[in-house]
Design an enzyme around this catalytic site. Structure first.
Site, PDB file in Angstrom:
ATOM      1  CE  LYS A   1      -3.866  -2.268   2.298  1.00  9.32           C
ATOM      2  NZ  LYS A   1      -4.617  -2.413   3.564  1.00  9.32           N
TER       3      LYS A   1
ATOM      4  CG  HIS B   1       1.509  -9.578  17.511  1.00 10.75           C
ATOM      5  ND1 HIS B   1       1.530 -10.316  18.662  1.00 10.75           N
ATOM      6  CD2 HIS B   1       2.780  -9.496  17.088  1.00 10.75           C
ATOM      7  CE1 HIS B   1       2.765 -10.688  18.920  1.00 10.75           C
ATOM      8  NE2 HIS B   1       3.546 -10.188  17.986  1.00 10.75           N
TER       9      HIS B   1
END
Length: 128
Positions: free
Chosen positions: A63, A115
């Site tokens: 991206k 995470h």
């Protein structure tokens, strides 16, 4: 003077990687050998988080580059750690060629990873 050439962010569901960790072929398809976790004492949850955050980083990189996941092999973009355990994005092969074509040879790729039990997130900045 350097400037930001691209930013990318991605989030991945950790649960999605449960079937991946039981399939060496899936892991080998998407992950560079330098990022494959060979720790036999690692729990299934730990393995899922490990691969989820790295996959999110690959997506975030694509991206930031503006190409999406096409034009290079995902194994050519991988996360390694420096001597202080700080993660960084390593880029080789066709992905390196695309990066240099779009951003120049002297660009830098920065990554932040996070995470927890359910989600993994990566944020990438390309600077040049």
């Amino acid at each position: 003077m350097s400037s930001v050439l691209g930013i990318g962010c991605d989030i991945a569901g950790v649960e999605r990687f449960r079937k991946w960790v039981s399939s060496p072929a899936m892991i080998a398809r998407f992950f560079n050998s330098k990022e494959i976790l060979y720790d036999s004492s690692a729990s299934e949850q730990r393995l899922c988080e490990h691969y989820a955050v790295r996959f999110a980083a690959k997506e975030a990189f694509s991206k930031a580059l503006g190409t999406g996941l096409s034009g290079f092999d995902l194994r050519d973009v991988y996360i390694v750690k420096d001597k202080n355990s700080r993660p960084f994005v390593a880029v080789q092969g066709r992905a390196r060629e695309v990066l240099e074509k779009i951003c120049g040879k002297n660009c830098s790729v920065h990554v932040s990873l996070s995470h927890e039990k359910e989600y993994a997130m990566a944020f990438v900045v390309i600077e040049g």
